[in-house]
Motif scaffolding. Sequence first.
Motif, mmCIF file in Angstrom:
data_model
loop_
_atom_site.group_PDB
_atom_site.id
_atom_site.type_symbol
_atom_site.label_atom_id
_atom_site.label_comp_id
_atom_site.label_asym_id
_atom_site.label_seq_id
_atom_site.Cartn_x
_atom_site.Cartn_y
_atom_site.Cartn_z
ATOM 1 N N GLY A 1 0.821 -1.220 0.000
ATOM 2 C CA GLY A 1 0.000 0.000 0.000
ATOM 3 C C GLY A 1 0.843 1.253 0.000
ATOM 4 N N ILE A 2 1.922 1.248 0.785
ATOM 5 C CA ILE A 2 2.827 2.401 0.833
ATOM 6 C C ILE A 2 3.520 2.587 -0.514
ATOM 7 N N ILE A 3 3.997 1.480 -1.093
ATOM 8 C CA ILE A 3 4.690 1.549 -2.382
ATOM 9 C C ILE A 3 3.760 2.075 -3.479
ATOM 10 N N GLU B 1 -1.282 3.715 -7.516
ATOM 11 C CA GLU B 1 -0.693 3.063 -8.675
ATOM 12 C C GLU B 1 -1.192 1.617 -8.736
ATOM 13 N N SER B 2 -1.000 0.982 -9.889
ATOM 14 C CA SER B 2 -1.387 -0.425 -10.028
ATOM 15 C C SER B 2 -0.553 -1.275 -9.077
ATOM 16 N N THR B 3 -1.179 -2.215 -8.397
ATOM 17 C CA THR B 3 -0.457 -3.071 -7.460
ATOM 18 C C THR B 3 -0.957 -4.506 -7.556
ATOM 19 N N TYR B 4 -0.209 -5.326 -8.292
ATOM 20 C CA TYR B 4 -0.596 -6.716 -8.471
ATOM 21 C C TYR B 4 -0.375 -7.524 -7.195
ATOM 22 N N VAL B 5 0.551 -7.064 -6.351
ATOM 23 C CA VAL B 5 0.741 -7.712 -5.056
ATOM 24 C C VAL B 5 -0.522 -7.523 -4.212
ATOM 25 N N GLY B 6 -1.081 -6.305 -4.248
ATOM 26 C CA GLY B 6 -2.314 -6.029 -3.524
ATOM 27 C C GLY B 6 -3.467 -6.880 -4.030
ATOM 28 N N ILE B 7 -3.543 -7.062 -5.345
ATOM 29 C CA ILE B 7 -4.593 -7.894 -5.925
ATOM 30 C C ILE B 7 -4.453 -9.334 -5.437
ATOM 31 N N GLY B 8 -3.213 -9.843 -5.463
ATOM 32 C CA GLY B 8 -2.963 -11.208 -5.003
ATOM 33 C C GLY B 8 -3.325 -11.387 -3.539
ATOM 34 N N LEU B 9 -2.965 -10.398 -2.710
ATOM 35 C CA LEU B 9 -3.268 -10.479 -1.278
ATOM 36 C C LEU B 9 -4.775 -10.477 -1.038
ATOM 37 N N ALA C 1 -11.591 -7.608 2.283
ATOM 38 C CA ALA C 1 -10.652 -8.020 1.240
ATOM 39 C C ALA C 1 -11.283 -7.876 -0.144
ATOM 40 N N TRP C 2 -12.547 -8.287 -0.261
ATOM 41 C CA TRP C 2 -13.237 -8.179 -1.551
ATOM 42 C C TRP C 2 -13.444 -6.714 -1.944
ATOM 43 N N THR C 3 -13.690 -5.869 -0.942
ATOM 44 C CA THR C 3 -13.844 -4.439 -1.221
ATOM 45 C C THR C 3 -12.536 -3.849 -1.727
ATOM 46 N N VAL C 4 -11.437 -4.197 -1.052
ATOM 47 C CA VAL C 4 -10.112 -3.728 -1.473
ATOM 48 C C VAL C 4 -9.789 -4.268 -2.861
ATOM 49 N N LEU C 5 -10.131 -5.538 -3.099
ATOM 50 C CA LEU C 5 -9.859 -6.161 -4.398
ATOM 51 C C LEU C 5 -10.541 -5.395 -5.524
ATOM 52 N N ALA C 6 -11.808 -5.041 -5.309
ATOM 53 C CA ALA C 6 -12.537 -4.280 -6.327
ATOM 54 C C ALA C 6 -11.813 -2.978 -6.644
ATOM 55 N N GLY C 7 -11.309 -2.308 -5.598
ATOM 56 C CA GLY C 7 -10.609 -1.041 -5.795
ATOM 57 C C GLY C 7 -9.312 -1.190 -6.546
#
Length: 217
Positions: free
Chosen positions: A34-36, A112-120, A161-167
Amino acid sequence: MSSHAVSVVKKGVNIELVSVLWMVIEAAVAIGSGIIAHSLALVAFGADSIIELIAGAVLLWRLTIEARGASLARVNRAEKISSWVVGIALLLLAVYIVVASIDKLWTHQGAESTYVGIGLAIASGIIMPILSRLKKKIGVEIGSKALRADGACSIVCAYMAWTVLAGVVLTALFGWWWVDSIAALALVYFVVKEGWEAVQEARGKEGACGCCHDDCC
């Protein structure tokens, strides 16, 4: 306590230990990515994981002592203190999310786009419902309201998690700068609900019905 009851309580200890370890991973990855990525939603998700980690650790301690057949009086006092700490921390987190989201929307700051965030978020959305079912099942077997309620709390974590994923998915796919702040604001409902219920539980309110404290689900 019978040998069977002790065995079931130990199962509760093991599943809660897995949950606590996952909260550590979830918090570290969410806050770090999130910070990155400058993602408020991910940072808020990680901060909530840290707060839930505190509550989970207290419950793990309680179950461990129960498995050893010791008195739970001192643990009940610790749970009350933990409820105050968790409740106040969650309410302060909600204030931070609202203020930071408004600031980001006002200044047009996006993540920014964060595929790590999506995976988490995907992993949390899958793992937490499984942990929830196991906690509720074991909680019924040993007659533990705290463990059954923690199972309900795991479902709330999955919703978050699902809410964050949508974002993060919408941000990654379409570059909508405002989606992250909106997703973060959507988390406020869950955070305030958990925080208020924790405070009510700490105050000894019989009618308090929280995902982390009472068996209402």
